[in-house]
Scaffold this active site. Structure first.
Site, PDB file in Angstrom:
ATOM      1  CE  LYS A  52      13.670  -1.042   4.405  1.00  0.00           C
ATOM      2  NZ  LYS A  52      13.816  -0.029   3.325  1.00  0.00           N
ATOM      3  NE  ARG A 151      11.832   6.046  -0.536  1.00  0.00           N
ATOM      4  CZ  ARG A 151      12.050   4.766  -0.273  1.00  0.00           C
ATOM      5  NH1 ARG A 151      11.030   3.961   0.004  1.00  0.00           N
ATOM      6  NH2 ARG A 151      13.262   4.245  -0.303  1.00  0.00           N
ATOM      7  CE1 TYR A 272     -17.689 -13.901  10.892  1.00  0.00           C
ATOM      8  CE2 TYR A 272     -15.325 -14.190  10.591  1.00  0.00           C
ATOM      9  CZ  TYR A 272     -16.417 -14.023  11.424  1.00  0.00           C
ATOM     10  OH  TYR A 272     -16.243 -13.971  12.774  1.00  0.00           O
ATOM     11  CG  MET A 320      -8.665 -11.618  14.187  1.00  0.00           C
ATOM     12  SD  MET A 320      -9.348 -10.928  15.698  1.00  0.00           S
ATOM     13  CE  MET A 320     -10.432  -9.668  15.055  1.00  0.00           C
TER      14      MET A 320
END
Ligand SMILES: *Cc1c(COP(=O)(O)O)cnc(C)c1O
Length: 379
Positions: A52, A151, A272, A320
């Site tokens: 998956k 679930r 940053y 990023m």
């Protein structure tokens, strides 16, 4: 100039002059070795493969055919569209099981693409039984019961109601499955409780093959193996038992390329938000991998790159497209622009990087973006 730091594997590609900021190397032979090791551990139980989420981000179109060639017969995906895509490259007799089962209105797609749905709820059972009646055919499917994860799956009460109404009659249940909630914690009482609950359900579905365990459950012992096990993460090198050394072969290597280097004085603010400041004079390198590549931002001021066994801490925030690492521990001139530093490799595996990121190896793996230059070994 070498892209990758020295490592034992002779098969590592060098990608000098690569246009990419980082190179992800995926060892398909290691995935096969991991599958074989798990299959050997559970004999005579069948060992399936969970592919998956694009084989946990590694590329189902590469991984699944390789495992099929090695003898794997049953493959699990999560969504119908993953199953349809996998069926295009994996013809029958390979079995493809779709964990989430049919969304309303999609039952016919399972028959059309020869996919086995997992029926998880009374609604899914009713819709699929109606579909089978419309075809005047018994349709093969997998039935999931909930033994304590809360679930997916029928409760015991729901199963008993279906059996009382003979609601499974139009259907051919080829596998009964459930899923463990706490398998990575062997001492957790839920494991034995779920196994016992699973056995109680099995008594209601006599003669139907059963599956309870994923990667970690395999290591709980033979009474958790039943007829089929469904490993995913362990195939891709994630440790199935966090408490002991990882028995699985490493599968991925991620090498980020140095773009720029600089020398800075003590007290220099970095990145940053100026969340880091050098405590001494330092040499820094900016590396072309960032959170847009799936290199998690939670590694800011916490993770590290490695080069030849030397740890190179990440300084400041993950940007990023880049990170800044402190390379002061390396002799001057060791690295040059274009060289690679390891973000995943022999010195730092998925689980180690995950710990620094405050997450699990699964998330590191499935986050690895589509932006890296990819090399497949053993393709
Ligand atoms: C994802 C999944 C697996 C595989 O789990 P791993 O821990 O990655 O081995 C098996 N079964 C089900 C139901 C799953 O959702």
């Amino acid at each position: 100039m070498t892209l990758l730091s020295p490592l034992p594997a002779a098969s590592t590609p060098t990608a000098e002059h690569s246009p990419a900021g980082a190179v992800l190397t995926i060892d398909l032979n290691a995935i096969v070795q991991n599958w074989r090791a798990l299959a050997a551990r559970v004999v005579p139980t069948e060992c399936a493969a969970v592919v998956k989420a694009d084989a946990y981000g590694l590329g189902a179109q590469w991984v699944a055919p390789k495992l099929a060639a090695a003898g794997c017969h049953t493959f699990f995906v999560a969504h119908l569209d993953e199953g349809i895509a996998l069926r295009r490259i994996l013809p029958p007799p390979a079995r493809i099981i779709v964990l989430h089962g049919p969304m309303p209105g999609t039952d016919a797609d399972f028959t059309a693409h020869q996919l086995l749905p997992v029926l998880n709820s009374p609604e899914q059972v009713a819709a699929h039984a109606a579909h089978a009646r419309s075809l005047s055919r018994k349709l093969p499917l997998v039935l999931q019961t909930d033994t304590g994860m809360t679930r997916f799956g029928l409760t015991l009460g729901e199963l008993d109601q279906l059996l009382a109404r003979d609601a499974l009659a139009p259907l051919d249940v080829v596998l009964h499955m459930s899923h463990l909630a706490c398998a990575d914690t062997p001492s957790h009482g839920a494991n034995a409780a779920q196994r016992d609950a699973f056995n109680a359900v099995r008594a209601r579905l006599p003669g139907i093959p059963a599956s309870l365990s994923a990667s970690s459950g395999i290591f709980l012992g033979p009474d958790f193996h039943f007829d089929l096990v469904r490993p995913g993460a362990a195939l891709y090198g994630v440790a199935p038992r966090p408490q002991v050394p990882n028995p699985m072969k490493p599968v991925v290597r991620l090498s980020g390329r140095v773009i720029q280097m600089r020398e800075v004085a003590a007290g220099t603010a970095v990145g940053y938000g100026h969340t880091a400041t050098t405590s001494a004079a330092a040499r820094l390198a900016t590396v072309g991998v960032g959170y847009a590549d799936g290199f998690l931002r939670s590694l800011s001021n916490s993770g590290a790159a490695w080069y030849g066994g030397v740890r190179l801490p990440i300084l400041g925030r993950v940007s990023m497209d880049s990170i800044i690492i402190d390379i002061s521990a390396l002799a001057d001139g060791t690295l040059a622009p274009g060289d690679g530093v390891d973000l995943l490799g022999p010195d730092q595996d998925l689980d180690a990087l995950a710990r620094d990121a405050g997450t699990i190896g699964y998330e590191v793996l499935t986050s690895l973006g589509t932006r890296y230059e990819r090399h497949y070994l053993g393709a």
